[in-house]
Design a protein around this motif. Structure first.
Motif, PDB file in Angstrom:
ATOM      1  N   LEU A 195      -5.119  -2.754 -22.082  1.00  0.00           N
ATOM      2  CA  LEU A 195      -3.812  -3.414 -22.108  1.00  0.00           C
ATOM      3  C   LEU A 195      -2.919  -2.817 -23.193  1.00  0.00           C
ATOM      4  CD1 LEU A 195      -4.732  -7.175 -21.531  1.00  0.00           C
ATOM      5  CD2 LEU A 195      -3.638  -5.616 -19.926  1.00  0.00           C
ATOM      6  N   VAL A 196      -3.503  -2.523 -24.351  1.00  0.00           N
ATOM      7  CA  VAL A 196      -2.726  -1.896 -25.436  1.00  0.00           C
ATOM      8  C   VAL A 196      -2.247  -0.517 -25.000  1.00  0.00           C
ATOM      9  CG1 VAL A 196      -2.861  -0.956 -27.768  1.00  0.00           C
ATOM     10  CG2 VAL A 196      -3.854  -3.200 -27.272  1.00  0.00           C
ATOM     11  N   ALA A 197      -3.145   0.252 -24.375  1.00  0.00           N
ATOM     12  CA  ALA A 197      -2.780   1.589 -23.913  1.00  0.00           C
ATOM     13  C   ALA A 197      -1.688   1.547 -22.851  1.00  0.00           C
ATOM     14  CB  ALA A 197      -4.012   2.317 -23.385  1.00  0.00           C
ATOM     15  N   ALA A 198      -1.671   0.459 -22.063  1.00  0.00           N
ATOM     16  CA  ALA A 198      -0.671   0.320 -20.997  1.00  0.00           C
ATOM     17  C   ALA A 198       0.675  -0.170 -21.511  1.00  0.00           C
ATOM     18  CB  ALA A 198      -1.196  -0.634 -19.927  1.00  0.00           C
ATOM     19  N   GLY A 199       0.746  -0.481 -22.809  1.00  0.00           N
ATOM     20  CA  GLY A 199       2.031  -0.839 -23.385  1.00  0.00           C
ATOM     21  C   GLY A 199       2.216  -2.295 -23.749  1.00  0.00           C
ATOM     22  N   ALA A 200       1.148  -3.115 -23.651  1.00  0.00           N
ATOM     23  CA  ALA A 200       1.273  -4.523 -24.046  1.00  0.00           C
ATOM     24  C   ALA A 200       1.606  -4.598 -25.526  1.00  0.00           C
ATOM     25  CB  ALA A 200      -0.021  -5.274 -23.745  1.00  0.00           C
ATOM     26  N   ALA A 201       2.713  -5.239 -25.852  1.00  0.00           N
ATOM     27  CA  ALA A 201       3.182  -5.303 -27.242  1.00  0.00           C
ATOM     28  C   ALA A 201       2.564  -6.476 -27.974  1.00  0.00           C
ATOM     29  CB  ALA A 201       4.703  -5.411 -27.266  1.00  0.00           C
ATOM     30  N   ARG A 202       2.427  -6.336 -29.260  1.00  0.00           N
ATOM     31  CA  ARG A 202       1.883  -7.397 -30.098  1.00  0.00           C
ATOM     32  C   ARG A 202       2.656  -8.699 -29.865  1.00  0.00           C
ATOM     33  NH1 ARG A 202      -0.977  -6.589 -34.673  1.00  0.00           N
ATOM     34  NH2 ARG A 202      -1.383  -8.465 -35.900  1.00  0.00           N
ATOM     35  N   GLY A 203       1.943  -9.785 -29.616  1.00  0.00           N
ATOM     36  CA  GLY A 203       2.575 -11.079 -29.394  1.00  0.00           C
ATOM     37  C   GLY A 203       2.970 -11.360 -27.962  1.00  0.00           C
ATOM     38  N   ASP A 204       2.820 -10.386 -27.049  1.00  0.00           N
ATOM     39  CA  ASP A 204       3.090 -10.644 -25.632  1.00  0.00           C
ATOM     40  C   ASP A 204       2.179 -11.755 -25.130  1.00  0.00           C
ATOM     41  OD1 ASP A 204       5.027  -8.739 -25.523  1.00  0.00           O
ATOM     42  OD2 ASP A 204       3.936  -7.341 -24.215  1.00  0.00           O
ATOM     43  N   ARG A 205       2.673 -12.548 -24.188  1.00  0.00           N
ATOM     44  CA  ARG A 205       1.890 -13.647 -23.648  1.00  0.00           C
ATOM     45  C   ARG A 205       1.151 -13.242 -22.386  1.00  0.00           C
ATOM     46  NH1 ARG A 205       6.031 -13.609 -26.524  1.00  0.00           N
ATOM     47  NH2 ARG A 205       7.464 -14.404 -24.945  1.00  0.00           N
ATOM     48  N   VAL A 206      -0.063 -13.766 -22.255  1.00  0.00           N
ATOM     49  CA  VAL A 206      -0.923 -13.509 -21.095  1.00  0.00           C
ATOM     50  C   VAL A 206      -1.214 -14.842 -20.426  1.00  0.00           C
ATOM     51  CG1 VAL A 206      -3.149 -12.640 -20.303  1.00  0.00           C
ATOM     52  CG2 VAL A 206      -1.976 -11.507 -22.206  1.00  0.00           C
ATOM     53  N   LEU A 207      -0.752 -15.024 -19.200  1.00  0.00           N
ATOM     54  CA  LEU A 207      -0.993 -16.253 -18.452  1.00  0.00           C
ATOM     55  C   LEU A 207      -2.398 -16.202 -17.857  1.00  0.00           C
ATOM     56  CD1 LEU A 207       0.879 -18.758 -17.652  1.00  0.00           C
ATOM     57  CD2 LEU A 207       0.834 -17.761 -15.361  1.00  0.00           C
TER      58      LEU A 207
END
Length: 514
Positions: free
Chosen positions: A50-62
């Motif tokens: 997820l980090v490699a795919a661009g998920a930014a710090r603090g993004d929410r995951v449902l």
């Protein structure tokens, strides 16, 4: 005594517990099980991807899943990517799920095949990423299993601070709109360290049977964080059934059974008609609603196992007080404050602390108190005052410090441990062409504690179509929120400012239901 060694970042605990417990099962359900070592590796890989795919710090995951080990894994995985896990009730009405998705601003949805169609529909308009648990891909959704079993191009962040927001769980507000409660690792693990480990004695010797829905904070803290932080093991049920619980207790070795009062009420009814084998069960725990003293005593007599009760709410990372299984207990009370947690009973009018055996509003302070409500600065300021959280619940404290909840300043209805706010139900009722005005109040129920009753003023008096009205509610509300009864009245009593005088309506409900 506080088990301070448990209050550490989840990514650190995951790695350490994998080294300590290896192939020991940590979570299981009817579909799969995961060991401590597998849990650490799977969460590392998915978080890294997820980090490699661009998920930014603090993004929410449902986290939009049926109850099971997948939810437990997802809760822990998000901490490794420094994301915020937002778990929702997968049985909620689609309109409610959509509101929570939009309000949270989630950029990732973790779901299962039963809900993937709706998840993809939600994600399409927001360009969110959908991960599907289980084997194989589903159209354009990604396979969670594929991410969990293949090495990422980069490691997970593994740097989420203890006081950063880790999870956001929704609770309904007095306006009827659910609010996202912002919880931290420190707050939640403090409850494990101050309550579940020292008071309930949770340890690596325990195996829990969990019938609780994991989207509640009670289950997050005890049945996810408490289990893996103490080295315990757990089987998670998809749905609660008294027959299934009793069957599992007799067939396998479980030591701890958490639940809400309604579950224990159903278990008592079930056990009255047959012989029950509780195996190695040593303790049952109740929270989420008031546990009547008579039910507590009857359960212990029928099952031969201690049932301890505590008080807590989502905004305090669950527990505030707890009864201990040993020593002095006061049945009907919710015990003594946890170590490190401040409790005041305050006169709602004067703001002064009340005396022993006097009723006051419960205020709480401590490391377990939420950071606030997501995007609700006004609502946060209303309940957080100078380090104290104003719960809106009324209680009394006896000379020995034991707290008993006596009522609520809020209008919350608790049906079998599930929270219902009247304004939310009223808003749906008023969408019906039949209804001119509506008010929802609580009615006592022998098994569920409380159920919602709708008082309605019809546009055409005497022409109430109850089936159509309730069908409309069911389309927009979760099942437990749909009124158990509809009463036609000429008018809804209100104050000069327009507020509903609910106590006048409740006087019309003279006999408990059920």
């Amino acid at each position: 005594m506080l088990s301070v060694e448990l209050i550490r970042p989840v990514p650190q605990l995951l790695v350490e517990q994998a080294g300590r417990w290896g192939d020991k099962t940590v979570f299981s359900d009817d579909r799969r099980s995961v060991s401590y070592r597998e849990l650490a590796e799977r969460t590392r890989r998915v978080a890294g991807r997820l980090v490699a795919a661009g998920a930014a710090r603090g993004d929410r995951v449902l986290i939009y899943l049926d109850n099971g080990a997948d939810i437990a894994e997802a809760y822990l995985m998000t901490t490794r990517a420094s994301l915020v896990g937002v778990c929702v009730n997968a049985d909620a009405a689609p309109a409610e799920i959509e509101y929570l998705f939009l309000d949270s601003g989630a950029s990732v949805i973790i779901t299962d095949r039963a809900h993937v169609a709706h998840a993809r529909e939600l994600a399409r308009n927001r360009r969110a990423t959908v991960l599907v648990v289980g084997a194989g891909r589903v159209d354009d959704a990604l396979s969670y299993e594929e991410l969990a079993t293949t090495e990422p191009a980069s490691p997970p962040r593994d740097d989420l601070g203890l006081d950063e927001v880790a999870w956001m769980l929704y609770t309904s507000g007095t306006t009827g709109r659910p609010k996202g409660v912002l919880l931290t690792q420190r707050g939640c693990l403090w409850v494990v360290a101050a309550c579940w480990s020292p008071i309930a004695g949770l340890s690596d010797q325990d195996r829990l049977l969990c019938p609780l829905p994991l989207f509640h904070s009670y289950a997050l803290v005890l049945c996810v964080l408490g289990v893996f932080a103490t080295g315990a093991s757990e089987h998670i049920m998809t749905k609660f059934s008294p027959g299934r619980v009793v069957g599992l207790l007799g067939a396998e070795e479980f030591t701890v059974l958490p639940g809400v009062p309604t579950m224990f009420q159903y278990l008592v009814h079930f056990a009255r008609e047959r012989t029950v084998d509780t195996g190695g069960l040593r303790l049952c725990v109740s929270a989420g609603a008031i546990l009547p003293a008579a039910l507590n005593a009857e359960f212990e007599q029928v099952f031969g196992v201690k049932l301890i009760e505590g008080y807590g709410i989502t905004e305090t990372s669950t527990m505030v007080t707890m009864n201990a299984p040993e020593g002095g207990r006061v049945l009907g009370s919710c015990g003594l404050p946890m170590p490190g947690v401040g409790v005041r009973l305050v006169d709602p009018v004067t703001g002064d602390d009340v005396g022993v055996d006097e009723e006051g509003e419960l205020w709480v302070s401590g490391p377990n108190v939420m950071r606030g409500y997501h995007n609700r600065a006004d609502a946060t300021a209303e309940v957080l005052r100078h380090g104290w959280y104003r719960t809106g619940d009324l209680g009394r404290r006896d000379p020995n410090g034991f707290l008993t909840i006596s009522g609520r300043t809020k209008e919350l209805i608790i049906r079998g441990g599930e929270n219902i706010y009247p304004a939310e139900v009223e808003a749906v009722l008023l969408k019906s062409g039949q209804i001119r005005d509506a008010a929802v109040v609580a009615r006592e129920h022998a098994d569920l504690g409380e159920v919602p009753v709708a008082f309605v003023v019809l546009a055409e008096p005497g022409k109430l179509d109850v089936d159509a009205l309730l069908a409309g509610c069911a389309r927009e509300l979760s099942k437990f929120k749909v009124p158990a009864e509809v009463v036609e009245v000429e008018s809804i009593p209100r104050t000069a400012s327009g507020k509903i005088m609910r106590f006048l309506l409740q006087k019309q409900l003279t006999a408990p239901a059920g």
